[in-house]
Design an enzyme around this catalytic site. Structure first.
Site, PDB file in Angstrom:
ATOM      1  CB  VAL A   1     -36.681 -38.854 -65.254  1.00  0.00           C
ATOM      2  CG1 VAL A   1     -37.319 -38.840 -66.664  1.00  0.00           C
ATOM      3  CG2 VAL A   1     -37.184 -37.304 -65.202  1.00  0.00           C
TER       4      VAL A   1
ATOM      5  CB  CYS B   1     -37.463 -28.495 -66.421  1.00  0.00           C
ATOM      6  SG  CYS B   1     -37.280 -30.908 -66.217  1.00  0.00           S
TER       7      CYS B   1
ATOM      8  CB  ALA C   1     -46.187 -14.154 -56.466  1.00  0.00           C
TER       9      ALA C   1
ATOM     10  CB  VAL D   1     -29.153 -39.442 -70.624  1.00  0.00           C
ATOM     11  CG1 VAL D   1     -29.125 -41.298 -71.221  1.00  0.00           C
ATOM     12  CG2 VAL D   1     -29.869 -39.055 -72.161  1.00  0.00           C
TER      13      VAL D   1
ATOM     14  N   GLY E   1     -31.025 -41.513 -63.159  1.00  0.00           N
ATOM     15  CA  GLY E   1     -31.517 -40.006 -62.612  1.00  0.00           C
ATOM     16  C   GLY E   1     -32.346 -40.224 -61.653  1.00  0.00           C
TER      17      GLY E   1
ATOM     18  CB  THR F   1     -32.097 -33.500 -72.518  1.00  0.00           C
ATOM     19  OG1 THR F   1     -32.663 -33.867 -71.848  1.00  0.00           O
ATOM     20  CG2 THR F   1     -31.672 -34.107 -73.626  1.00  0.00           C
TER      21      THR F   1
ATOM     22  NE  ARG G   1     -62.849 -17.569 -68.881  1.00  0.00           N
ATOM     23  CZ  ARG G   1     -63.483 -15.368 -69.401  1.00  0.00           C
ATOM     24  NH1 ARG G   1     -63.672 -15.148 -70.795  1.00  0.00           N
ATOM     25  NH2 ARG G   1     -63.141 -14.406 -68.298  1.00  0.00           N
TER      26      ARG G   1
HETATM   27  P1  NAD Z   1     -30.334 -36.270 -64.191  1.00  0.00           P
HETATM   28  O1  NAD Z   1     -29.308 -35.230 -64.419  1.00  0.00           O
HETATM   29  O2  NAD Z   1     -30.238 -36.802 -62.671  1.00  0.00           O
HETATM   30  O3  NAD Z   1     -29.956 -38.270 -64.613  1.00  0.00           O
HETATM   31  C1  NAD Z   1     -29.305 -38.446 -65.814  1.00  0.00           C
HETATM   32  C2  NAD Z   1     -28.981 -39.850 -65.341  1.00  0.00           C
HETATM   33  O4  NAD Z   1     -28.117 -39.970 -66.654  1.00  0.00           O
HETATM   34  C3  NAD Z   1     -27.197 -39.104 -65.011  1.00  0.00           C
HETATM   35  O5  NAD Z   1     -27.339 -40.344 -63.839  1.00  0.00           O
HETATM   36  C4  NAD Z   1     -26.074 -40.039 -65.767  1.00  0.00           C
HETATM   37  O6  NAD Z   1     -25.577 -40.215 -65.508  1.00  0.00           O
HETATM   38  C5  NAD Z   1     -27.074 -40.727 -67.116  1.00  0.00           C
HETATM   39  N1  NAD Z   1     -26.246 -40.946 -68.227  1.00  0.00           N
HETATM   40  C6  NAD Z   1     -26.176 -40.059 -68.874  1.00  0.00           C
HETATM   41  N2  NAD Z   1     -25.093 -40.197 -69.821  1.00  0.00           N
HETATM   42  C7  NAD Z   1     -25.751 -41.445 -70.088  1.00  0.00           C
HETATM   43  C8  NAD Z   1     -25.310 -42.718 -70.957  1.00  0.00           C
HETATM   44  N3  NAD Z   1     -25.142 -42.309 -71.842  1.00  0.00           N
HETATM   45  N4  NAD Z   1     -25.525 -43.695 -70.196  1.00  0.00           N
HETATM   46  C9  NAD Z   1     -26.224 -44.247 -69.134  1.00  0.00           C
HETATM   47  N5  NAD Z   1     -26.313 -43.301 -68.543  1.00  0.00           N
HETATM   48  C10 NAD Z   1     -26.464 -41.752 -69.013  1.00  0.00           C
HETATM   49  O7  NAD Z   1     -31.704 -36.070 -65.211  1.00  0.00           O
HETATM   50  P2  NAD Z   1     -32.609 -36.001 -64.493  1.00  0.00           P
HETATM   51  O8  NAD Z   1     -33.222 -34.549 -64.147  1.00  0.00           O
HETATM   52  O9  NAD Z   1     -33.539 -37.945 -64.475  1.00  0.00           O
HETATM   53  O10 NAD Z   1     -33.568 -35.658 -65.791  1.00  0.00           O
HETATM   54  C11 NAD Z   1     -33.795 -36.254 -67.332  1.00  0.00           C
HETATM   55  C12 NAD Z   1     -34.788 -36.196 -68.625  1.00  0.00           C
HETATM   56  O11 NAD Z   1     -35.583 -35.789 -68.119  1.00  0.00           O
HETATM   57  C13 NAD Z   1     -33.995 -34.217 -69.213  1.00  0.00           C
HETATM   58  O12 NAD Z   1     -34.192 -34.364 -70.474  1.00  0.00           O
HETATM   59  C14 NAD Z   1     -35.284 -33.689 -68.250  1.00  0.00           C
HETATM   60  O13 NAD Z   1     -35.792 -32.897 -68.395  1.00  0.00           O
HETATM   61  C15 NAD Z   1     -35.986 -34.755 -67.844  1.00  0.00           C
HETATM   62  N6  NAD Z   1     -37.355 -34.512 -67.242  1.00  0.00           N
HETATM   63  C16 NAD Z   1     -36.862 -34.154 -65.294  1.00  0.00           C
HETATM   64  C17 NAD Z   1     -37.499 -33.957 -65.129  1.00  0.00           C
HETATM   65  C18 NAD Z   1     -37.165 -33.759 -63.409  1.00  0.00           C
HETATM   66  O14 NAD Z   1     -38.904 -33.617 -62.367  1.00  0.00           O
HETATM   67  N7  NAD Z   1     -36.268 -33.739 -62.475  1.00  0.00           N
HETATM   68  C19 NAD Z   1     -39.137 -33.897 -64.870  1.00  0.00           C
HETATM   69  C20 NAD Z   1     -39.283 -33.739 -66.469  1.00  0.00           C
HETATM   70  C21 NAD Z   1     -38.135 -34.454 -67.257  1.00  0.00           C
HETATM   71  C1  UDX Z   2     -41.466 -28.946 -64.009  1.00  0.00           C
HETATM   72  C2  UDX Z   2     -42.971 -29.487 -64.068  1.00  0.00           C
HETATM   73  O1  UDX Z   2     -44.288 -28.987 -63.221  1.00  0.00           O
HETATM   74  C3  UDX Z   2     -43.423 -30.807 -64.172  1.00  0.00           C
HETATM   75  O2  UDX Z   2     -44.346 -31.470 -64.833  1.00  0.00           O
HETATM   76  C4  UDX Z   2     -42.421 -30.906 -64.897  1.00  0.00           C
HETATM   77  O3  UDX Z   2     -42.006 -32.550 -65.402  1.00  0.00           O
HETATM   78  C5  UDX Z   2     -40.694 -30.506 -64.617  1.00  0.00           C
HETATM   79  O4  UDX Z   2     -40.551 -29.472 -64.398  1.00  0.00           O
HETATM   80  P1  UDX Z   2     -40.038 -29.042 -61.222  1.00  0.00           P
HETATM   81  O5  UDX Z   2     -39.752 -28.327 -61.939  1.00  0.00           O
HETATM   82  O6  UDX Z   2     -40.332 -30.368 -60.384  1.00  0.00           O
HETATM   83  O7  UDX Z   2     -41.965 -29.356 -62.614  1.00  0.00           O
HETATM   84  O8  UDX Z   2     -41.418 -28.827 -60.197  1.00  0.00           O
HETATM   85  P2  UDX Z   2     -42.637 -27.435 -59.820  1.00  0.00           P
HETATM   86  O9  UDX Z   2     -43.721 -27.507 -58.688  1.00  0.00           O
HETATM   87  O10 UDX Z   2     -43.142 -27.396 -61.715  1.00  0.00           O
HETATM   88  O11 UDX Z   2     -42.037 -25.754 -59.952  1.00  0.00           O
HETATM   89  C6  UDX Z   2     -40.907 -24.937 -60.339  1.00  0.00           C
HETATM   90  C7  UDX Z   2     -40.337 -24.271 -59.761  1.00  0.00           C
HETATM   91  O12 UDX Z   2     -41.536 -22.754 -60.017  1.00  0.00           O
HETATM   92  C8  UDX Z   2     -40.787 -24.108 -58.202  1.00  0.00           C
HETATM   93  O13 UDX Z   2     -39.024 -23.167 -57.934  1.00  0.00           O
HETATM   94  C9  UDX Z   2     -41.386 -23.434 -57.526  1.00  0.00           C
HETATM   95  O14 UDX Z   2     -41.362 -23.082 -56.182  1.00  0.00           O
HETATM   96  C10 UDX Z   2     -41.499 -22.860 -58.493  1.00  0.00           C
HETATM   97  N1  UDX Z   2     -43.743 -22.020 -58.468  1.00  0.00           N
HETATM   98  C11 UDX Z   2     -44.385 -23.062 -58.996  1.00  0.00           C
HETATM   99  C12 UDX Z   2     -43.643 -20.527 -58.381  1.00  0.00           C
HETATM  100  O15 UDX Z   2     -42.927 -19.930 -57.608  1.00  0.00           O
HETATM  101  N2  UDX Z   2     -45.115 -20.567 -58.658  1.00  0.00           N
HETATM  102  C13 UDX Z   2     -46.094 -21.556 -58.138  1.00  0.00           C
HETATM  103  O16 UDX Z   2     -47.113 -21.682 -58.064  1.00  0.00           O
HETATM  104  C14 UDX Z   2     -45.462 -22.613 -58.542  1.00  0.00           C
END
Ligand code: NAD
Ligand code: UDX
Length: 470
Positions: A15, A276, A268, A89, A13, A91, A260
């Site tokens: 990540v 997330c 805003a 994957v 996905g 969560t 700080r």
């Molecule tokens: P996503 O839904 O984009 O990707 C997850 C992938 O895992 C999917 O393609 C799904 O098909 C696959 N999958 C699920 N079960 C599986 C299995 N049993 N075997 C093989 N593949 C499987 O999710 P994401 O946005 O990449 O997030 C993944 C994790 O990382 C989450 O826990 C999320 O909270 C965390 N995370 C996400 C972000 C973000 O910005 N998206 C940032 C930091 C952390």
């Molecule tokens: C966030 C965290 O920043 C990242 O570290 C973590 O790994 C995943 O979750 P993301 O959700 O991809 O990342 O984007 P982010 O830039 O944090 O923005 C989140 C939301 O807050 C967006 O809808 C953005 O528009 C909003 N936002 C952000 C505001 O409304 N005001 C701000 O000043 C900053």
């Protein structure tokens, strides 16, 4: 110590796909295999049209794919060949049973742990990269230990990901910090050294923090909660600004000048979105409740409540300003993604505000530079969004040209902060709109004085303008 030659990542996905692409790019000596259950996703990773849009990602994948970066559905083989296995994957928030609507759903993580135990034929380091509640590494360790075959051993590390969408590659190449959580044992410490060695290919030692798995997992939830809390804090102040005639941008600038407090994440808006913030806030709330800490749970719950308040408030303001009815009125919506530079709509405030307007009977013309038509339709007509999908569908029109989208509309509603919205010819747009014409800037990105001069009745977050009499 074993030197890592083969890495595999379960979950292709946002990540897994982007973090492993950068890993392969920065570590040409390591073979990186990214696997997923989804055939469509893997097909796209192996095509010209990657499944996710991230600035810079195409270039990285192009350079490494087929050399030391591979995408496939062959999970068994990838796990068997790997010295180190990342779990990336999803969560999501549980939608059923105990903890419904709050707790993180660990079913996919558990499936991965069992799969690893089943096919592993040698020592493996299992790296938990998904965002998980604080006991998850212990659960994985337990499942692996109970299923270990002779000659096989496991070490479980926690390595949460901090990338933000739209800037993923930049964040991965130059992270503020990398966390590596592990067990306090010689096995745990040497596993942490192996992962440190990988990151040290491009990240300075002082930005790599080693800590306990508990601290590591909690740090991830705490970081997202703190960031979300800043957005909710400034949004709460924006409501006060509107009520008293102050300007939230001026307040945010001045508050942020206190070193700080700092100036970042004080913009805003119509509310935070993304996959997330809400999920991780609710997970933290659930953990606090489970630990019998109701005051802590209520504190973080309210950060999320303010976000819902902010979205709803803006939607209500649109209807109220349009003479208390939007029924049958066409409105142009600019932006559907949850933030700029991504096609991701998960928990996008735009979804919620569009649904609110559709519920009032408005016809909405949506333009977003990156979100696919089908995605928008699914989001607004799913059973989660509405009980009357057929009626709602007829009210939605999706455009690929913003100038076409505004024809005969009563208002422009900006819901994502795409840069291109700043440089549109609003005079030209105004000329084809119904009068009086309104502009609602939910992201505070355009020059309000300029559009007021053109004749738009202008509304934004955290600032009131005197009604336009032109
Ligand atoms: P996503 O839904 O984009 O990707 C997850 C992938 O895992 C999917 O393609 C799904 O098909 C696959 N999958 C699920 N079960 C599986 C299995 N049993 N075997 C093989 N593949 C499987 O999710 P994401 O946005 O990449 O997030 C993944 C994790 O990382 C989450 O826990 C999320 O909270 C965390 N995370 C996400 C972000 C973000 O910005 N998206 C940032 C930091 C952390
Ligand atoms: C966030 C965290 O920043 C990242 O570290 C973590 O790994 C995943 O979750 P993301 O959700 O991809 O990342 O984007 P982010 O830039 O944090 O923005 C989140 C939301 O807050 C967006 O809808 C953005 O528009 C909003 N936002 C952000 C505001 O409304 N005001 C701000 O000043 C900053």
């Amino acid at each position: 110590s074993m030197v890592i030659k083969n890495v595999c990542c379960i979950g292709a996905g946002y990540v897994g796909g982007s973090s492993c692409s950068v890993l392969a790019w920065k570590c040409p000596d390591i073979h990186v295999h990214v696997v997923d259950v989804s055939h469509d996703t893997i097909k796209q990773w192996n095509s010209h049209n990657l499944p996710i849009y991230e600035p810079g990602l195409d270039e990285v994948v192009k350079e490494c794919r087929g050399c030391n970066l591979f995408f496939s559905n062959d999970i068994d083989r990838a796990v068997r060949e790997a010295d180190m296995i990342f779990i990336s994957v999803n969560t999501p928030t549980k939608t059923y049973g105990i903890g419904k609507g709050k707790a993180a759903d660990l079913q996919y993580v558990e499936v991965c742990a069992r799969k690893i135990a089943e096919v592993a034929n040698g020592p493996k380091i299992v790296v938990e990269k998904s965002t998980v509640p604080i006991q998850a590494a212990q659960f994985i360790t337990h499942i692996l230990a109970a299923n270990t075959k002779p000659g096989v051993s496991f070490q479980v590390l926690s390595n949460p990901e901090f990338l933000a969408e739209g800037t993923a590659i930049e964040n991965l190449v130059n992270p503020d910090r990398v966390l590596i959580g592990g067990e306090e044992s010689s096995g745990g410490e040497s596993a942490m050294e192996e992962l440190t060695w990988i990151y040290h290919h491009w990240i300075p030692q002082h930005n790599i923090i080693t800590l306990s798995t508990w601290s590591s997992q909690l740090t991830k939830l705490a970081s997202n909660a703190f960031l979300a809390q800043r957005v909710s804090s400034i949004n709460a102040i924006s409501a006060v600004c509107e009520a008293i005639g102050a300007d939230v941008s001026q307040v945010a600038d001045a508050v942020g000048r206190d070193s700080r407090i700092g100036s970042k994440f004080l913009h805003a808006s119509v509310g935070f979105g993304g996959s997330c913030f809400e999920k991780d806030l609710l997970s933290l709330v659930y953990i606090a409740e489970s630990l019998n800490l109701p005051e802590v749970a209520r504190y973080w719950q309210h950060v999320n409540d303010i976000n819902h308040y902010q979205r709803t408030r803006f939607g209500q303001r649109i209807t109220a300003s349009l003479f208390n009815t939007v029924t049958d009125k066409a409105l142009a919506v600019f932006g559907f993604a949850f933030k700029k530079n991504t096609g991701d709509t998960r928990e996008s405030p735009a979804r919620c505000i569009c649904s609110q307007l559709l519920e009032e009977g408005a016809r909405i013309n949506i333009y977003d530079p990156k979100v696919e038509r089908q995605q928008i339709m699914n989001d607004l007509t799913s059973t989660k969004a509405t009980s009357e999908p057929e009626r709602i569908q007829k009210l939605i029109h999706i455009y690929t040209d913003p100038y076409q989208a505004v024809i005969d509309t009563h208002a422009i509603v900006i819901l994502t902060e795409w840069d291109e919205f700043k440089s549109y010819d609003y005079k030209k747009m105004l000329s084809v709109m119904k009068k009086p014409a309104f502009l609602f800037d939910g992201r505070k990105i355009i020059d309000h004085e300029a559009v007021i001069k053109l004749g738009f009745n202008t509304h934004t977050i955290g600032k009131k303008f005197t009604p336009n009499t032109l």
